[in-house]
Enzyme design. Structure first.
Site, PDB file in Angstrom:
ATOM      1  N   ASP A  10      65.144  99.218  72.494  1.00  0.00           N
ATOM      2  CA  ASP A  10      66.026 100.377  72.663  1.00  0.00           C
ATOM      3  C   ASP A  10      65.515 101.552  71.835  1.00  0.00           C
ATOM      4  OD1 ASP A  10      69.641 100.772  72.051  1.00  0.00           O
ATOM      5  OD2 ASP A  10      68.079 102.221  72.536  1.00  0.00           O
ATOM      6  N   ASN A  25      68.277 114.723  83.232  1.00  0.00           N
ATOM      7  CA  ASN A  25      68.289 115.373  84.549  1.00  0.00           C
ATOM      8  C   ASN A  25      68.410 116.882  84.333  1.00  0.00           C
ATOM      9  OD1 ASN A  25      71.145 116.140  84.326  1.00  0.00           O
ATOM     10  ND2 ASN A  25      71.510 113.957  84.536  1.00  0.00           N
ATOM     11  N   GLY A  33      71.348 105.165  82.127  1.00  0.00           N
ATOM     12  CA  GLY A  33      70.044 104.788  81.574  1.00  0.00           C
ATOM     13  C   GLY A  33      69.845 105.216  80.130  1.00  0.00           C
ATOM     14  N   ASP A  35      69.373 108.162  79.044  1.00  0.00           N
ATOM     15  CA  ASP A  35      70.183 109.369  78.785  1.00  0.00           C
ATOM     16  C   ASP A  35      71.553 108.954  78.246  1.00  0.00           C
ATOM     17  OD1 ASP A  35      70.919 112.267  80.977  1.00  0.00           O
ATOM     18  OD2 ASP A  35      70.982 112.016  78.807  1.00  0.00           O
ATOM     19  N   TYR A 122      65.229 107.242  88.711  1.00  0.00           N
ATOM     20  CA  TYR A 122      64.395 108.150  89.529  1.00  0.00           C
ATOM     21  C   TYR A 122      63.331 107.430  90.333  1.00  0.00           C
ATOM     22  CZ  TYR A 122      66.531 112.462  87.780  1.00  0.00           C
ATOM     23  OH  TYR A 122      67.404 113.494  87.496  1.00  0.00           O
TER      24      TYR A 122
HETATM   25  N1  APR Z   1      65.704 102.589  75.430  1.00  0.00           N
HETATM   26  C1  APR Z   1      64.495 102.689  76.041  1.00  0.00           C
HETATM   27  N2  APR Z   1      64.338 102.694  77.381  1.00  0.00           N
HETATM   28  C2  APR Z   1      65.462 102.597  78.125  1.00  0.00           C
HETATM   29  C3  APR Z   1      66.762 102.500  77.572  1.00  0.00           C
HETATM   30  C4  APR Z   1      66.848 102.497  76.160  1.00  0.00           C
HETATM   31  N3  APR Z   1      68.037 102.421  75.528  1.00  0.00           N
HETATM   32  N4  APR Z   1      67.675 102.429  78.599  1.00  0.00           N
HETATM   33  C5  APR Z   1      66.962 102.472  79.741  1.00  0.00           C
HETATM   34  N5  APR Z   1      65.634 102.559  79.471  1.00  0.00           N
HETATM   35  C6  APR Z   1      64.495 102.623  80.393  1.00  0.00           C
HETATM   36  C7  APR Z   1      64.719 102.146  81.798  1.00  0.00           C
HETATM   37  O1  APR Z   1      64.593 100.733  81.870  1.00  0.00           O
HETATM   38  C8  APR Z   1      63.575 102.861  82.510  1.00  0.00           C
HETATM   39  O2  APR Z   1      62.380 102.115  82.368  1.00  0.00           O
HETATM   40  O3  APR Z   1      64.173 103.996  80.527  1.00  0.00           O
HETATM   41  C9  APR Z   1      63.410 104.159  81.720  1.00  0.00           C
HETATM   42  C10 APR Z   1      63.908 105.409  82.436  1.00  0.00           C
HETATM   43  O4  APR Z   1      65.022 105.075  83.236  1.00  0.00           O
HETATM   44  P1  APR Z   1      66.306 106.045  83.350  1.00  0.00           P
HETATM   45  O5  APR Z   1      66.999 106.080  82.054  1.00  0.00           O
HETATM   46  O6  APR Z   1      67.054 105.605  84.552  1.00  0.00           O
HETATM   47  O7  APR Z   1      65.694 107.503  83.575  1.00  0.00           O
HETATM   48  P2  APR Z   1      64.986 108.135  84.856  1.00  0.00           P
HETATM   49  O8  APR Z   1      64.434 107.104  85.775  1.00  0.00           O
HETATM   50  O9  APR Z   1      64.067 109.187  84.295  1.00  0.00           O
HETATM   51  O10 APR Z   1      66.188 108.831  85.625  1.00  0.00           O
HETATM   52  C11 APR Z   1      66.824 109.929  85.003  1.00  0.00           C
HETATM   53  O11 APR Z   1      68.921 108.844  85.178  1.00  0.00           O
HETATM   54  O12 APR Z   1      70.280 108.293  83.461  1.00  0.00           O
HETATM   55  C12 APR Z   1      70.067 109.228  84.431  1.00  0.00           C
HETATM   56  O13 APR Z   1      70.903 111.273  83.495  1.00  0.00           O
HETATM   57  C13 APR Z   1      69.731 110.585  83.862  1.00  0.00           C
HETATM   58  O14 APR Z   1      69.914 111.683  85.970  1.00  0.00           O
HETATM   59  C14 APR Z   1      68.994 111.191  85.003  1.00  0.00           C
HETATM   60  C15 APR Z   1      68.217 110.013  85.583  1.00  0.00           C
END
Ligand code: APR
Length: 169
Positions: A10, A25, A33, A35, A122
């Site tokens: 994390d 986003n 995720g 975010d 995404y």
């Molecule tokens: N620490 C590290 N990596 C993480 C964590 C965490 N706590 N939580 C999730 N991930 C990983 C996911 O497994 C993935 O490999 O981060 C990577 C990016 O995934 P997302 O968080 O879904 O981001 P993204 O694919 O760029 O999509 C962005 O998702 O959460 C929304 O607001 C955000 O609309 C935006 C979109």
């Protein structure tokens, strides 16, 4: 000499980094995720500050404070939504890594933590994303010698193995 290292887990647990990059986003108003994890750990003050930023186009990044997170800054980077790979996604993914690193350097960040931007909601295939992320980071670090370390936090073993292969490539 700047180094790129990998971590499994994390990203909000990173208390050594000067900045944590958020996979945001364009609205910069939080989400799921990483975010969601960053906003939960930072507390409501981060969202309050994000509201004053006014959004961020895909391929760019914006810097804020970090609320209750144990780092100085959150750098909100907006990666592309995967649409098959021929809609400029690789360029936009590279752009947001470069933008985040330039902002980090301008704010005297030595250690910068990244998630695997765009590989979750995404839908960007992890291997393709890893190759773009590592390549763009290596190129950016050549022009940003004050950044000592970039660490990619991978949330599962598979992503970690894919990034490790890209790092060795
Ligand atoms: N620490 C590290 N990596 C993480 C964590 C965490 N706590 N939580 C999730 N991930 C990983 C996911 O497994 C993935 O490999 O981060 C990577 C990016 O995934 P997302 O968080 O879904 O981001 P993204 O694919 O760029 O999509 C962005 O998702 O959460 C929304 O607001 C955000 O609309 C935006 C979109």
């Amino acid at each position: 000499m700047s180094t790129i290292v990998l971590r499994l887990g994390d990203i909000t647990t990173d208390h050594e980094a000067d900045a944590i990059v958020n996979a945001a986003n364009e609205r910069l108003l939080g989400g799921g995720g990483v975010d969601g994890a960053i906003h939960r750990a930072a507390g409501p003050g981060l969202l309050d500050e994000c509201r004053t930023v006014g959004g961020c186009p895909t391929g760019e990044a914006r810097i804020t404070g970090a609320g209750r997170l144990p780092v100085r800054h959150v750098i909100h980077a907006v990666g592309p939504v995967w649409q098959g790979g021929d809609r400029g996604e690789p360029e936009l993914l590279a752009d947001c890594h470069r933008a985040a690193l330039r902002i980090a350097a301008a704010n005297r960040c030595r250690i910068v933590a990244f998630p695997a931007i765009s590989t979750g909601v995404y839908g960007y295939p992890v291997q393709a994303a890893a190759e773009v992320a590592i390549g763009a980071t290596r190129a950016a670090l050549r022009e940003l010698p004050d950044i000592e370390e970039v660490r990619f936090w991978l949330f599962d073993e598979r992503a970690h193995a894919v990034f490790a292969a890209a790092l060795d490539g």
